[in-house]
Design a protein around this motif. Structure first.
Motif, PDB file in Angstrom:
ATOM      1  N   THR A 106      35.755  31.044  51.244  1.00 40.50           N
ATOM      2  CA  THR A 106      35.592  29.950  52.209  1.00 40.50           C
ATOM      3  C   THR A 106      36.760  29.927  53.195  1.00 40.50           C
ATOM      4  N   LEU A 107      37.971  30.136  52.698  1.00 39.48           N
ATOM      5  CA  LEU A 107      39.132  30.162  53.589  1.00 39.48           C
ATOM      6  C   LEU A 107      39.112  31.388  54.506  1.00 39.48           C
ATOM      7  N   ILE A 108      38.595  32.496  54.006  1.00 43.16           N
ATOM      8  CA  ILE A 108      38.436  33.678  54.854  1.00 43.16           C
ATOM      9  C   ILE A 108      37.446  33.379  55.972  1.00 43.16           C
ATOM     10  N   ALA A 109      36.353  32.686  55.618  1.00 45.78           N
ATOM     11  CA  ALA A 109      35.346  32.335  56.619  1.00 45.78           C
ATOM     12  C   ALA A 109      35.914  31.406  57.689  1.00 45.78           C
ATOM     13  N   ALA A 133      39.706  41.603  47.028  1.00 42.59           N
ATOM     14  CA  ALA A 133      39.146  42.899  46.646  1.00 42.59           C
ATOM     15  C   ALA A 133      38.014  42.732  45.639  1.00 42.59           C
ATOM     16  N   ARG A 134      38.202  41.852  44.666  1.00 43.29           N
ATOM     17  CA  ARG A 134      37.153  41.626  43.665  1.00 43.29           C
ATOM     18  C   ARG A 134      35.924  40.977  44.287  1.00 43.29           C
ATOM     19  N   ALA A 142      32.803  45.798  52.714  1.00 43.28           N
ATOM     20  CA  ALA A 142      33.994  46.611  52.933  1.00 43.28           C
ATOM     21  C   ALA A 142      35.040  45.859  53.746  1.00 43.28           C
ATOM     22  N   ARG A 143      34.604  44.881  54.535  1.00 48.84           N
ATOM     23  CA  ARG A 143      35.525  44.137  55.391  1.00 48.84           C
ATOM     24  C   ARG A 143      35.322  42.645  55.196  1.00 48.84           C
ATOM     25  N   VAL A 148      31.971  37.605  54.503  1.00 49.61           N
ATOM     26  CA  VAL A 148      31.563  36.266  54.952  1.00 49.61           C
ATOM     27  C   VAL A 148      30.081  36.254  55.286  1.00 49.61           C
ATOM     28  N   GLN A 149      29.612  37.279  55.979  1.00 53.24           N
ATOM     29  CA  GLN A 149      28.192  37.350  56.333  1.00 53.24           C
ATOM     30  C   GLN A 149      27.323  37.413  55.075  1.00 53.24           C
TER      31      GLN A 149
END
Length: 158
Positions: A106-109, A133-134, A142-143, A148-149
Motif C-alpha cells: 500500500t505504501l509503495i502504491a 522482494a517476497r 518484477a517491478r 501495484v498493478q
C-alpha cells in the motif's frame, strides 16, 4: 690574411664534423637499447591512446530511450463510489501474503521510497527490501509498478 682565415675555417669545420660524428656514434650505437626501448614505448603509448579513444567513442553513441506516459487519475471519486475499500482476503490467503506485506505494498502504491517506508514503519531499509522482494515474488511482478498493478487487479489495493 684571407688564406689563414680559410685554413682555420676548414680545420674548424673538420673538427666540428668529427665531433658530431663521434657524438652520433656515442648516442646511436652505444645507447641503441635505450633508444629502441623509447621508440617501442612511444609506439605502444600511441596505440593505447588511440584504442582507448576508439573504445570510449563507441560507448558515447549508445543512448537510452525513456518513454513517459501520462496517466490521468481523477482527483475525487464520484459520490456513488464513496464506499470504504475492503481488501479481498481470499486472494491474500491463497497467495500467502502477510498483513505487513500488504501494508508495504500500500505504501509503495502511494509512491513512497524504501527509505520512507522504513522510516514510517520503524524498520530497517533491508527489512523493507526483503518484504518487497517476497511480495513481488508472490504477485509474480518484477517491478514496483507491476506489483501495484497486480495488487489492484486482485483486489488487494484500492
Amino acid at each position: 690574411m684571407k688564406r689563414h682565415a680559410l685554413i682555420f675555417g676548414l680545420v674548424g669545420g673538420l673538427l666540428i664534423a668529427t665531433l658530431q660524428y663521434t657524438e652520433y656514434r656515442f648516442v646511436i650505437i652505444e645507447h641503441s637499447v635505450e633508444l629502441y626501448g623509447a621508440l617501442v614505448a612511444i609506439l605502444f603509448a600511441t596505440f593505447g591512446i588511440w584504442l582507448g579513444l576508439r573504445i570510449t567513442r563507441s560507448r558515447e553513441i549508445i543512448r537510452e530511450t525513456v518513454v513517459v506516459r501520462k496517466v490521468l487519475v481523477p482527483a475525487e471519486a464520484p459520490a456513488s463510489a464513496q464506499t470504504p475499500f475492503a481488501p479481498n482476503t481470499s486472494h491474500q490467503q491463497t497467495l500467502g501474503i502477510a498483513a505487513r506485506e500488504i501494508e508495504i505494498l500500500t505504501l509503495i502504491a502511494r509512491g513512497f521510497s524504501n527509505r520512507e517506508i522504513a522510516t514510517q514503519l520503524f524498520v530497517s531499509v533491508n527489512t523493507v527490501k526483503t518484504h518487497c522482494a517476497r511480495t513481488f515474488d508472490k504477485l509474480g511482478a518484477a517491478r514496483r509498478t507491476q506489483a501495484v498493478q497486480r495488487g489492484k487487479e486482485l483486489g488487494l489495493l484500492p
